[in-house]
Design an enzyme around this catalytic site. Structure first.
Site, PDB file in Angstrom:
ATOM      1  N   MET A  24       0.840  -1.202   0.000  1.00 29.06           N
ATOM      2  CA  MET A  24       0.000   0.000   0.000  1.00 29.06           C
ATOM      3  C   MET A  24       0.875   1.252   0.000  1.00 29.06           C
ATOM      4  SD  MET A  24      -3.378  -1.014   2.094  1.00 29.06           S
ATOM      5  CE  MET A  24      -2.724  -0.858   3.749  1.00 29.06           C
ATOM      6  N   HIS A  31       9.268  -3.644   3.507  1.00 29.80           N
ATOM      7  CA  HIS A  31       8.805  -3.857   2.133  1.00 29.80           C
ATOM      8  C   HIS A  31       9.997  -4.164   1.208  1.00 29.80           C
ATOM      9  CE1 HIS A  31       5.564  -0.888   3.486  1.00 29.80           C
ATOM     10  NE2 HIS A  31       4.847  -1.916   3.104  1.00 29.80           N
ATOM     11  N   GLY A 138       4.984 -10.569   3.802  1.00 26.52           N
ATOM     12  CA  GLY A 138       5.691 -10.510   5.083  1.00 26.52           C
ATOM     13  C   GLY A 138       4.994 -11.330   6.160  1.00 26.52           C
ATOM     14  N   LYS A 140       4.942 -10.573   9.130  1.00 26.40           N
ATOM     15  CA  LYS A 140       4.316  -9.659  10.091  1.00 26.40           C
ATOM     16  C   LYS A 140       2.790  -9.773   9.990  1.00 26.40           C
ATOM     17  CE  LYS A 140       3.774  -5.090   9.720  1.00 26.40           C
ATOM     18  NZ  LYS A 140       2.610  -4.474  10.352  1.00 26.40           N
ATOM     19  N   ASP A 141       2.307  -9.919   8.747  1.00 28.25           N
ATOM     20  CA  ASP A 141       0.865 -10.070   8.534  1.00 28.25           C
ATOM     21  C   ASP A 141       0.561 -11.561   8.388  1.00 28.25           C
ATOM     22  OD1 ASP A 141      -0.252  -7.102   7.851  1.00 28.25           O
ATOM     23  OD2 ASP A 141       1.822  -7.347   7.244  1.00 28.25           O
ATOM     24  N   GLN A 144      -2.766 -12.721   7.164  1.00 25.54           N
ATOM     25  CA  GLN A 144      -2.926 -12.418   5.737  1.00 25.54           C
ATOM     26  C   GLN A 144      -2.271 -13.492   4.866  1.00 25.54           C
ATOM     27  OE1 GLN A 144      -2.722  -8.283   3.979  1.00 25.54           O
ATOM     28  NE2 GLN A 144      -0.634  -8.913   3.631  1.00 25.54           N
ATOM     29  N   ARG A 178       2.401   2.372   9.624  1.00 28.85           N
ATOM     30  CA  ARG A 178       1.631   3.038  10.692  1.00 28.85           C
ATOM     31  C   ARG A 178       2.519   3.512  11.840  1.00 28.85           C
ATOM     32  NH1 ARG A 178      -2.766  -0.806   9.129  1.00 28.85           N
ATOM     33  NH2 ARG A 178      -4.373   0.520   8.188  1.00 28.85           N
TER      34      ARG A 178
HETATM   35  P1  AMP Z   1       1.421  -3.162   3.426  1.00 29.33           P
HETATM   36  O1  AMP Z   1       1.989  -2.067   2.583  1.00 29.33           O
HETATM   37  O2  AMP Z   1       1.335  -2.826   4.871  1.00 29.33           O
HETATM   38  O3  AMP Z   1       0.134  -3.706   2.852  1.00 29.33           O
HETATM   39  O4  AMP Z   1       2.456  -4.373   3.360  1.00 29.33           O
HETATM   40  C1  AMP Z   1       2.838  -4.922   2.128  1.00 29.33           C
HETATM   41  C2  AMP Z   1       3.644  -6.184   2.368  1.00 29.33           C
HETATM   42  O5  AMP Z   1       4.797  -5.871   3.132  1.00 29.33           O
HETATM   43  C3  AMP Z   1       2.872  -7.254   3.153  1.00 29.33           C
HETATM   44  O6  AMP Z   1       3.159  -8.541   2.613  1.00 29.33           O
HETATM   45  C4  AMP Z   1       3.435  -7.102   4.532  1.00 29.33           C
HETATM   46  O7  AMP Z   1       3.364  -8.295   5.296  1.00 29.33           O
HETATM   47  C5  AMP Z   1       4.876  -6.745   4.232  1.00 29.33           C
HETATM   48  N1  AMP Z   1       5.488  -6.079   5.376  1.00 29.33           N
HETATM   49  C6  AMP Z   1       5.018  -5.000   6.050  1.00 29.33           C
HETATM   50  N2  AMP Z   1       5.809  -4.717   7.100  1.00 29.33           N
HETATM   51  C7  AMP Z   1       6.806  -5.640   7.091  1.00 29.33           C
HETATM   52  C8  AMP Z   1       7.936  -5.895   7.917  1.00 29.33           C
HETATM   53  N3  AMP Z   1       8.210  -5.141   8.984  1.00 29.33           N
HETATM   54  N4  AMP Z   1       8.749  -6.936   7.599  1.00 29.33           N
HETATM   55  C9  AMP Z   1       8.477  -7.724   6.533  1.00 29.33           C
HETATM   56  N5  AMP Z   1       7.426  -7.533   5.714  1.00 29.33           N
HETATM   57  C10 AMP Z   1       6.597  -6.516   5.980  1.00 29.33           C
END
Ligand code: AMP
Length: 273
Positions: A24, A31, A138, A140-141, A144, A178
């Site tokens: 996002m 990322h 990731g 972290k999710d 998901q 965030r």
């Molecule tokens: P988002 O932009 O938050 O939707 O995250 C996009 C992707 O980046 C998702 O697959 C997340 O799990 C991954 N991601 C977000 N934060 C981290 C992190 N700290 N370490 C590894 N992957 C991450």
């Protein structure tokens, strides 16, 4: 790095080994780690930046979600990302199928009721139009990743899911877009989320799993201004909550969601005993 904005341009892509990294935007080192890992595995990499309206509740931060496209592009170029997909909302959402995930009502799905169905719906559309060989996400999710695993199996996508360990700040705080909402003091408080997960995991290895230890950890977090939404031990495949046991055996995820001020954060540790 080639910028792609339409389905037509996607169709012209001719990659033999393509990895897709959905994001996002407001990119951070977490990322970028997904991109680097894909490049290490010799994929061509396509990153999408799209703030998906389907996965936000009406009182959530869809409108204020941080947008830093210029910086994001430079970061992706520095990691030798091959393609950046910036879909137009209208074209992407047109004719989208509403997915329902078996995991929708667990963990983060409890206070974000349509979140995972919204994630699954958009990722299904992405997989249909991008047709990647792999999707990189990731840990972290964690929830998901289970939703996407389920989606791939359900629709028989010829796409491998690769999950990457969580990138953390020096304090242990999981990197997240965030985190930008946090003040310096809140950031220090937020680091206690991960240290408490680690302490709890160590206690489980030492004493087995008992709810009293868990309850004490939640009280500790609350005393530190961390408003716990959930903090619990789950089966890493079904996401069912685990019963007390002196001799746990299996694959688990110790996971939490918590609010600091108005900022909702998540983190977890995946482990096997
Ligand atoms: P988002 O932009 O938050 O939707 O995250 C996009 C992707 O980046 C998702 O697959 C997340 O799990 C991954 N991601 C977000 N934060 C981290 C992190 N700290 N370490 C590894 N992957 C991450």
């Amino acid at each position: 790095m080639k910028i792609i904005k339409s389905n037509k341009e996607l169709e012209a892509l001719n990659s033999k080994k393509l990895a897709f990294v959905p994001t996002m935007g407001n990119l951070h080192a977490g990322h970028l780690k997904l991109v680097s890992e894909a490049k290490k595995l010799e994929y061509e990499v396509i990153v999408s930046i799209f703030v998906n309206p389907l996965q936000f509740g009406k009182d959530e931060d869809f409108d204020s979600y941080p947008k830093t496209l210029k910086e994001d592009k430079l970061k992706l170029i520095s990691k030798e990302c091959d393609y950046l997909f910036l879909p137009k909302s209208k074209e992407l959402l047109n004719g989208i199928h509403q997915e329902t995930s078996r995991y929708n009502n667990f963990l983060c799905g409890i206070d974000r009721p349509e979140h995972f169905n919204g994630v699954a719906s958009i990722i299904r559309k992405f997989l249909e139009i991008i047709k990647p060989n792999s999707i990189i996400m990731g840990e972290k999710d964690f929830q998901q990743t289970l939703v996407i695993k389920e989606l791939i199996i359900k629709h028989n996508f010829k796409c491998k899911l690769i999950t990457i360990p969580t990138a953390r700040e020096n304090s242990g705080l999981a990197m997240s877009s965030r985190n930008n909402y946090l003040t310096e003091t809140e950031r220090m408080q937020a680091a206690k989320i991960y240290s408490t997960l680690v302490d709890t995991k160590n206690l489980i290895f030492k004493n087995g799993f008992n709810r009293k230890d868990l309850k004490n950890k939640i009280i500790y977090l609350k005393k530190n201004n961390i408003n716990v939404i959930y903090f619990d031990l789950f089966d890493a495949e079904s996401l069912e909550s685990i019963n007390e046991s002196p001799h746990l055996k299996g694959n688990f995820v110790l996971a939490t969601a918590a609010k600091i001020g108005n900022t909702r954060l998540i983190d977890n540790i995946v482990f096997s005993i």
